[in-house]
Write a protein that holds these residues in place. Sequence first.
Motif, PDB file in Angstrom:
ATOM      1  N   MET A   1      13.541  10.531  -8.839  1.00  0.00           N
ATOM      2  CA  MET A   1      11.599  10.491  -8.470  1.00  0.00           C
ATOM      3  C   MET A   1      11.707  11.680  -6.848  1.00  0.00           C
ATOM      4  O   MET A   1      11.623  10.801  -6.243  1.00  0.00           O
ATOM      5  CB  MET A   1      11.065   9.937  -8.478  1.00  0.00           C
ATOM      6  N   ASN A   2      11.007  12.665  -6.985  1.00  0.00           N
ATOM      7  CA  ASN A   2      10.600  13.872  -5.531  1.00  0.00           C
ATOM      8  C   ASN A   2       9.472  13.422  -5.335  1.00  0.00           C
ATOM      9  O   ASN A   2       8.225  13.718  -5.507  1.00  0.00           O
ATOM     10  CB  ASN A   2      11.166  14.642  -5.993  1.00  0.00           C
ATOM     11  N   LEU A   3       9.442  11.914  -4.055  1.00  0.00           N
ATOM     12  CA  LEU A   3       8.089  11.885  -3.932  1.00  0.00           C
ATOM     13  C   LEU A   3       6.854  12.593  -3.573  1.00  0.00           C
ATOM     14  O   LEU A   3       5.861  12.552  -3.705  1.00  0.00           O
ATOM     15  CB  LEU A   3       8.636  10.680  -2.947  1.00  0.00           C
ATOM     16  N   ASP A   4       7.999  13.778  -2.713  1.00  0.00           N
ATOM     17  CA  ASP A   4       6.814  15.013  -2.021  1.00  0.00           C
ATOM     18  C   ASP A   4       6.451  15.589  -2.878  1.00  0.00           C
ATOM     19  O   ASP A   4       5.393  15.776  -3.106  1.00  0.00           O
ATOM     20  CB  ASP A   4       7.422  15.370  -1.154  1.00  0.00           C
ATOM     21  N   LYS A   5       7.164  15.827  -4.185  1.00  0.00           N
ATOM     22  CA  LYS A   5       6.331  16.688  -5.282  1.00  0.00           C
ATOM     23  C   LYS A   5       5.581  15.896  -5.842  1.00  0.00           C
ATOM     24  O   LYS A   5       4.382  16.898  -6.318  1.00  0.00           O
ATOM     25  CB  LYS A   5       7.942  17.412  -5.709  1.00  0.00           C
ATOM     26  N   LYS A   6       5.881  14.419  -5.539  1.00  0.00           N
ATOM     27  CA  LYS A   6       4.837  14.280  -7.336  1.00  0.00           C
ATOM     28  C   LYS A   6       3.283  14.290  -6.350  1.00  0.00           C
ATOM     29  O   LYS A   6       2.408  14.869  -6.781  1.00  0.00           O
ATOM     30  CB  LYS A   6       5.132  12.670  -7.526  1.00  0.00           C
ATOM     31  N   ILE A   7       3.503  13.400  -4.786  1.00  0.00           N
ATOM     32  CA  ILE A   7       2.368  13.532  -4.172  1.00  0.00           C
ATOM     33  C   ILE A   7       1.402  14.529  -4.411  1.00  0.00           C
ATOM     34  O   ILE A   7       0.585  15.175  -4.477  1.00  0.00           O
ATOM     35  CB  ILE A   7       2.541  13.007  -2.665  1.00  0.00           C
ATOM     36  N   THR A   8       2.058  15.855  -3.735  1.00  0.00           N
ATOM     37  CA  THR A   8       1.975  17.471  -4.221  1.00  0.00           C
ATOM     38  C   THR A   8       1.172  17.573  -5.191  1.00  0.00           C
ATOM     39  O   THR A   8       0.156  18.221  -5.401  1.00  0.00           O
ATOM     40  CB  THR A   8       2.289  18.640  -2.884  1.00  0.00           C
ATOM     41  N   ASP A   9       1.686  17.218  -7.023  1.00  0.00           N
ATOM     42  CA  ASP A   9       1.548  17.906  -7.589  1.00  0.00           C
ATOM     43  C   ASP A   9       0.137  16.976  -8.148  1.00  0.00           C
ATOM     44  O   ASP A   9      -0.662  17.514  -8.633  1.00  0.00           O
ATOM     45  CB  ASP A   9       2.632  17.350  -8.939  1.00  0.00           C
ATOM     46  N   ASP A  10       0.039  15.779  -7.491  1.00  0.00           N
ATOM     47  CA  ASP A  10      -1.487  15.345  -7.539  1.00  0.00           C
ATOM     48  C   ASP A  10      -2.453  16.093  -7.731  1.00  0.00           C
ATOM     49  O   ASP A  10      -3.617  15.991  -7.590  1.00  0.00           O
ATOM     50  CB  ASP A  10      -0.989  13.580  -7.680  1.00  0.00           C
ATOM     51  N   LEU A  11      -2.023  15.809  -6.078  1.00  0.00           N
ATOM     52  CA  LEU A  11      -3.299  16.699  -5.366  1.00  0.00           C
ATOM     53  C   LEU A  11      -3.706  17.838  -6.102  1.00  0.00           C
ATOM     54  O   LEU A  11      -4.919  18.035  -6.350  1.00  0.00           O
ATOM     55  CB  LEU A  11      -2.857  17.355  -3.821  1.00  0.00           C
ATOM     56  N   VAL A  12      -2.711  19.152  -6.376  1.00  0.00           N
ATOM     57  CA  VAL A  12      -3.539  20.414  -7.161  1.00  0.00           C
ATOM     58  C   VAL A  12      -3.931  19.636  -8.013  1.00  0.00           C
ATOM     59  O   VAL A  12      -5.046  20.286  -8.664  1.00  0.00           O
ATOM     60  CB  VAL A  12      -2.501  20.996  -7.642  1.00  0.00           C
ATOM     61  N   ALA A  13      -3.464  18.290  -9.353  1.00  0.00           N
ATOM     62  CA  ALA A  13      -4.518  18.309  -9.967  1.00  0.00           C
ATOM     63  C   ALA A  13      -5.075  18.230 -10.100  1.00  0.00           C
ATOM     64  O   ALA A  13      -6.180  18.125 -11.275  1.00  0.00           O
ATOM     65  CB  ALA A  13      -3.107  17.240 -10.984  1.00  0.00           C
ATOM     66  N   ASN A  14      -5.277  16.968  -9.179  1.00  0.00           N
ATOM     67  CA  ASN A  14      -7.145  16.901  -9.174  1.00  0.00           C
ATOM     68  C   ASN A  14      -7.881  17.608  -8.305  1.00  0.00           C
ATOM     69  O   ASN A  14      -8.941  17.658  -7.062  1.00  0.00           O
ATOM     70  CB  ASN A  14      -7.124  15.495  -7.804  1.00  0.00           C
ATOM     71  N   ASP A  15      -7.476  18.891  -8.365  1.00  0.00           N
ATOM     72  CA  ASP A  15      -8.268  20.496  -7.368  1.00  0.00           C
ATOM     73  C   ASP A  15      -7.662  20.613  -5.378  1.00  0.00           C
ATOM     74  O   ASP A  15      -9.163  21.095  -5.950  1.00  0.00           O
ATOM     75  CB  ASP A  15      -9.181  20.335  -8.371  1.00  0.00           C
ATOM     76  N   VAL A  16      -7.597  19.193  -5.372  1.00  0.00           N
ATOM     77  CA  VAL A  16      -6.880  19.682  -3.955  1.00  0.00           C
ATOM     78  C   VAL A  16      -6.637  20.716  -3.436  1.00  0.00           C
ATOM     79  O   VAL A  16      -5.457  21.151  -3.874  1.00  0.00           O
ATOM     80  CB  VAL A  16      -6.693  17.887  -3.400  1.00  0.00           C
ATOM     81  N   SER A  17      -7.429  21.913  -2.575  1.00  0.00           N
ATOM     82  CA  SER A  17      -6.549  22.901  -2.328  1.00  0.00           C
ATOM     83  C   SER A  17      -6.844  23.254  -0.428  1.00  0.00           C
ATOM     84  O   SER A  17      -6.980  24.158  -0.506  1.00  0.00           O
ATOM     85  CB  SER A  17      -7.788  23.817  -3.089  1.00  0.00           C
ATOM     86  N   PHE A  18      -7.301  21.889  -0.020  1.00  0.00           N
ATOM     87  CA  PHE A  18      -7.810  21.733   1.390  1.00  0.00           C
ATOM     88  C   PHE A  18      -6.699  20.879   2.272  1.00  0.00           C
ATOM     89  O   PHE A  18      -7.190  19.748   1.853  1.00  0.00           O
ATOM     90  CB  PHE A  18      -8.671  22.461   2.061  1.00  0.00           C
ATOM     91  N   VAL A  19      -5.591  20.593   2.868  1.00  0.00           N
ATOM     92  CA  VAL A  19      -4.526  19.311   3.380  1.00  0.00           C
ATOM     93  C   VAL A  19      -4.732  20.237   5.015  1.00  0.00           C
ATOM     94  O   VAL A  19      -4.680  21.328   5.048  1.00  0.00           O
ATOM     95  CB  VAL A  19      -3.562  19.198   2.613  1.00  0.00           C
ATOM     96  N   THR A  20      -4.778  18.714   5.682  1.00  0.00           N
ATOM     97  CA  THR A  20      -4.518  19.377   7.317  1.00  0.00           C
ATOM     98  C   THR A  20      -3.778  17.705   7.234  1.00  0.00           C
ATOM     99  O   THR A  20      -3.537  17.238   6.724  1.00  0.00           O
ATOM    100  CB  THR A  20      -5.896  19.212   7.737  1.00  0.00           C
ATOM    101  N   THR A  21      -3.027  17.883   8.036  1.00  0.00           N
ATOM    102  CA  THR A  21      -1.832  16.972   8.437  1.00  0.00           C
ATOM    103  C   THR A  21      -1.831  16.835  10.500  1.00  0.00           C
ATOM    104  O   THR A  21      -1.981  17.761  10.722  1.00  0.00           O
ATOM    105  CB  THR A  21      -0.727  17.767   7.963  1.00  0.00           C
ATOM    106  N   VAL A  22      -0.829  16.100  10.160  1.00  0.00           N
ATOM    107  CA  VAL A  22      -0.917  15.176  11.708  1.00  0.00           C
ATOM    108  C   VAL A  22       0.169  14.801  11.280  1.00  0.00           C
ATOM    109  O   VAL A  22       1.028  14.744  11.050  1.00  0.00           O
ATOM    110  CB  VAL A  22      -1.347  14.675  12.582  1.00  0.00           C
ATOM    111  N   PRO A  23       1.338  16.176  12.898  1.00  0.00           N
ATOM    112  CA  PRO A  23       3.274  15.580  12.808  1.00  0.00           C
ATOM    113  C   PRO A  23       3.155  14.149  12.284  1.00  0.00           C
ATOM    114  O   PRO A  23       2.948  13.395  12.963  1.00  0.00           O
ATOM    115  CB  PRO A  23       4.142  16.169  13.488  1.00  0.00           C
ATOM    116  N   CYS A  24       4.543  14.001  11.580  1.00  0.00           N
ATOM    117  CA  CYS A  24       5.015  12.322  11.043  1.00  0.00           C
ATOM    118  C   CYS A  24       5.787  12.068  11.278  1.00  0.00           C
ATOM    119  O   CYS A  24       6.278  13.174   9.739  1.00  0.00           O
ATOM    120  CB  CYS A  24       3.957  11.627  10.406  1.00  0.00           C
ATOM    121  N   LYS A  25       7.075  12.009  10.848  1.00  0.00           N
ATOM    122  CA  LYS A  25       8.700  11.606  10.534  1.00  0.00           C
ATOM    123  C   LYS A  25       8.668  11.769   9.312  1.00  0.00           C
ATOM    124  O   LYS A  25       9.121  12.053   8.362  1.00  0.00           O
ATOM    125  CB  LYS A  25       9.281  11.310  11.862  1.00  0.00           C
TER     126      LYS A  25
END
Length: 168
Positions: A1-25
């Motif tokens: 399972m690609n965790l990065d894709k799953k998390i992003t797919d769920d954000l899109v499926a729940n209409d999250v259209s704005f994301v801010t990030t702070v750098p993290c390894k």
Amino acid sequence: MNLDKKITDDLVANDVSFVTTVPCKQLAGVIEEIDQRKEIFHIPSNKEDEGMGLCAGAFMGGKRSAIIMQNTAIGVTINTLATLTQFYRMPLPMIISYRGELREPVACQVEMAVHTKALLAQMHIPTYHFHWQKDVEEFDNILKYTFMCNKPVAILTDANFWGGYGDQ
């Protein structure tokens, strides 16, 4: 399972259209995935409390938002969480890398890990801990819960969830 894709797919499926990030390894892969999605407006932040302000602005503009950050920043976001996000009942999924647990190679990360869950509990912020990759299956339900109850919700993702520190 690609965790990065799953998390992003769920954000899109729940209409999250704005994301801010702070750098993290640990969160670099999901940040890169979010940056490539045209459905999400991604704005990197310099600091976590600044990011929460951006998410509040997006919320007031009618957008669903999320922040991706490290647990070491919880200490500097307490005031913003209490006086902005919680006071105005803004839903905010916080995907937080949880440093400082077993096998942590950086000693200073341990100090904030000791306080992270206690601070979130003291602020009555619902908190979920992803330790195993299968835990990501709950992410969609957590997003639905966040937007249903108009609360900030913390999703702690430790190194084991992301595959370890490279030696595991």
